[in-house]
Design a protein around this motif. Structure first.
Motif, PDB file in Angstrom:
ATOM      1  N   GLY A  53       5.555  11.860   0.162  1.00 26.39           N
ATOM      2  CA  GLY A  53       6.001  10.955   1.216  1.00 26.39           C
ATOM      3  C   GLY A  53       7.330  11.381   1.799  1.00 26.39           C
ATOM      4  O   GLY A  53       7.878  12.427   1.444  1.00 26.39           O
TER       5      GLY A  53
ATOM      6  N   PHE B 228       5.740  -0.850  -7.913  1.00 32.90           N
ATOM      7  CA  PHE B 228       5.638  -0.918  -6.459  1.00 32.90           C
ATOM      8  C   PHE B 228       6.758  -1.811  -5.932  1.00 32.90           C
ATOM      9  O   PHE B 228       7.020  -2.881  -6.486  1.00 32.90           O
ATOM     10  CB  PHE B 228       4.300  -1.507  -6.032  1.00 32.90           C
TER      11      PHE B 228
ATOM     12  N   ASP C  46       7.376   0.929  -0.334  1.00 33.48           N
ATOM     13  CA  ASP C  46       6.722   0.652   0.949  1.00 33.48           C
ATOM     14  C   ASP C  46       7.811   0.591   2.021  1.00 33.48           C
ATOM     15  O   ASP C  46       8.505  -0.416   2.166  1.00 33.48           O
ATOM     16  CB  ASP C  46       5.968  -0.676   0.863  1.00 33.48           C
ATOM     17  N   LYS C  47       7.966   1.671   2.762  1.00 34.27           N
ATOM     18  CA  LYS C  47       9.061   1.741   3.729  1.00 34.27           C
ATOM     19  C   LYS C  47       8.830   0.817   4.922  1.00 34.27           C
ATOM     20  O   LYS C  47       9.795   0.316   5.515  1.00 34.27           O
ATOM     21  CB  LYS C  47       9.243   3.184   4.194  1.00 34.27           C
TER      22      LYS C  47
ATOM     23  N   THR D 141       6.639   7.945  -2.888  1.00 29.77           N
ATOM     24  CA  THR D 141       6.312   7.835  -4.307  1.00 29.77           C
ATOM     25  C   THR D 141       7.030   8.924  -5.081  1.00 29.77           C
ATOM     26  O   THR D 141       6.991  10.096  -4.696  1.00 29.77           O
ATOM     27  CB  THR D 141       4.793   7.948  -4.535  1.00 29.77           C
TER      28      THR D 141
ATOM     29  N   PHE E 237      -0.352  -1.073  -1.152  1.00 30.35           N
ATOM     30  CA  PHE E 237       0.463  -1.588  -0.059  1.00 30.35           C
ATOM     31  C   PHE E 237      -0.366  -1.978   1.160  1.00 30.35           C
ATOM     32  O   PHE E 237      -0.116  -3.002   1.792  1.00 30.35           O
ATOM     33  CB  PHE E 237       1.492  -0.538   0.363  1.00 30.35           C
ATOM     34  N   TYR E 238      -1.334  -1.141   1.526  1.00 30.97           N
ATOM     35  CA  TYR E 238      -1.992  -1.274   2.827  1.00 30.97           C
ATOM     36  C   TYR E 238      -3.496  -1.520   2.732  1.00 30.97           C
ATOM     37  O   TYR E 238      -4.190  -1.499   3.753  1.00 30.97           O
ATOM     38  CB  TYR E 238      -1.743  -0.014   3.663  1.00 30.97           C
TER      39      TYR E 238
ATOM     40  N   SER F 167      -0.740   4.110  -4.244  1.00 36.41           N
ATOM     41  CA  SER F 167       0.249   3.208  -3.651  1.00 36.41           C
ATOM     42  C   SER F 167      -0.204   2.737  -2.272  1.00 36.41           C
ATOM     43  O   SER F 167       0.032   1.589  -1.886  1.00 36.41           O
ATOM     44  CB  SER F 167       1.616   3.892  -3.553  1.00 36.41           C
ATOM     45  N   GLU F 168      -0.878   3.616  -1.514  1.00 35.24           N
ATOM     46  CA  GLU F 168      -1.401   3.221  -0.205  1.00 35.24           C
ATOM     47  C   GLU F 168      -2.481   2.158  -0.356  1.00 35.24           C
ATOM     48  O   GLU F 168      -2.586   1.242   0.468  1.00 35.24           O
ATOM     49  CB  GLU F 168      -1.942   4.440   0.533  1.00 35.24           C
TER      50      GLU F 168
ATOM     51  N   SER G 145       6.950   3.590  -6.357  1.00 37.86           N
ATOM     52  CA  SER G 145       6.480   3.704  -4.979  1.00 37.86           C
ATOM     53  C   SER G 145       7.191   2.683  -4.103  1.00 37.86           C
ATOM     54  O   SER G 145       7.266   1.503  -4.460  1.00 37.86           O
ATOM     55  CB  SER G 145       4.962   3.496  -4.895  1.00 37.86           C
TER      56      SER G 145
ATOM     57  N   SER H  50       4.788   6.282   5.724  1.00 39.87           N
ATOM     58  CA  SER H  50       4.904   4.857   5.449  1.00 39.87           C
ATOM     59  C   SER H  50       5.488   4.535   4.090  1.00 39.87           C
ATOM     60  O   SER H  50       6.041   3.460   3.884  1.00 39.87           O
ATOM     61  CB  SER H  50       3.524   4.185   5.567  1.00 39.87           C
ATOM     62  N   SER H  51       5.330   5.449   3.140  1.00 38.61           N
ATOM     63  CA  SER H  51       5.775   5.152   1.782  1.00 38.61           C
ATOM     64  C   SER H  51       6.364   6.393   1.127  1.00 38.61           C
ATOM     65  O   SER H  51       6.213   7.512   1.625  1.00 38.61           O
ATOM     66  CB  SER H  51       4.604   4.622   0.940  1.00 38.61           C
TER      67      SER H  51
END
Length: 271
Positions: A8, A267, A119-120, A39, A233-234, A229-230, A117, A36-37
């Motif tokens: 990332g 997370f 989440d930006k 890790t 988060f998403y 993580s994606e 991770s 977006s993130s």
């Protein structure tokens, strides 16, 4: 010892430029999800175990698995692209076979992981002045290391991270030192951070071309952890042809998570 790798982006600038914004809220970009993130994976191991167990085991596995043996530098992206010594791994099934045997070796080694991770996108939405994601993650790592430092009475810790360029490396080392001396993140147990401060810390940069086994292990797991993580988060469902290989690596990683804290994978921000 701690070997660090990541998947990332470190910064917010590009994310702000490419992310759709409605009102005051940012949304995950359809393209370039790695923006977006962030890790980070830290591979933890005692120096004696690294020398006597980890290095010999991985070298032996390399000779059994690859034509060029020890000289092959493990890099998951190269494996997917079947280049730089991985030319014969030209199907997802062949990659799955290699990854399975690698995970079996790792599962038997005396190593532990700390995985973080960030989440930006949500950091931009939640905070008017969000903390730098790399600095933020490094402080969480240090706080978690506090428990390990006290439990095992560790006097000295070496952290090795992959070199980018001299300027970036200098900034990262400076941020590490600042995180230890003057932490800004109060979201986790400050007492554990104080415990981490008792150890003597050394930070070193190294190129992947130097064939450092610890960095290669971290690299092999970073992508799988980032994909997970994606999903968290998403709510992204992976359609990668390499999904089975990534799932194998993630399952292996969760069995190596270190210390007392709940959860296999940290997370932030939490949902």
């Amino acid at each position: 010892m701690a070997f660090l790798d990541e998947s990332g982006s470190h910064e917010y600038k590009t994310l702000r430029e490419r992310t759709k914004k409605v009102g005051n809220r940012y949304f995950v970009p359809l393209e370039g999800s790695n923006l977006s993130s962030l890790t980070l994976i830290f591979v933890l191991v005692k120096l004696s175990d690294y020398i006597n167990k980890v290095i010999p085991s991985i070298i032996q596995w390399k000779y059994k698995t690859f034509k060029y043996g020890e000289s092959v530098i493990l890099h998951f992206a190269d494996m997917k692209s079947h280049k730089n010594g991985f030319e014969k791994i030209d199907t997802p099934e062949k990659l799955e076979h290699v990854v399975s045997s690698f995970a079996e070796v790792i599962s038997k080694l005396p190593i532990e992981f700390i995985v973080l991770s960030i989440d930006k996108v949500e950091m931009l939405n939640k905070y008017s002045r969000p903390a730098h994601p790399y600095l933020f993650a490094s402080e969480i790592f240090l706080q978690r290391m506090g428990y390990i430092v006290e439990q095992h009475k560790i006097p000295k810790i070496r952290v090795l991270f992959e070199s980018r360029n001299k300027g970036a490396d200098t900034i990262l080392k400076k941020r590490w030192v600042e995180s230890i001396k003057n932490p800004s993140n109060k979201n986790y147990n400050i007492e554990d951070l104080k415990k981490a401060q008792k150890a003597e810390w050394h930070f070193h940069r190294a190129s992947k071309q130097k064939n450092i086994i610890g960095l290669q292990i971290a690299d092999m797991f970073a992508t799988a952890l980032a994909r997970k993580s994606e999903e968290y988060f998403y709510n992204k469902v992976s359609r990668s042809p390499f999904k089975k290989s990534l799932d194998i690596l993630y399952k292996c990683a969760t069995g190596k998570i270190a210390n007392k804290y709940e959860g296999n994978h940290v997370f932030f921000p939490k949902k």
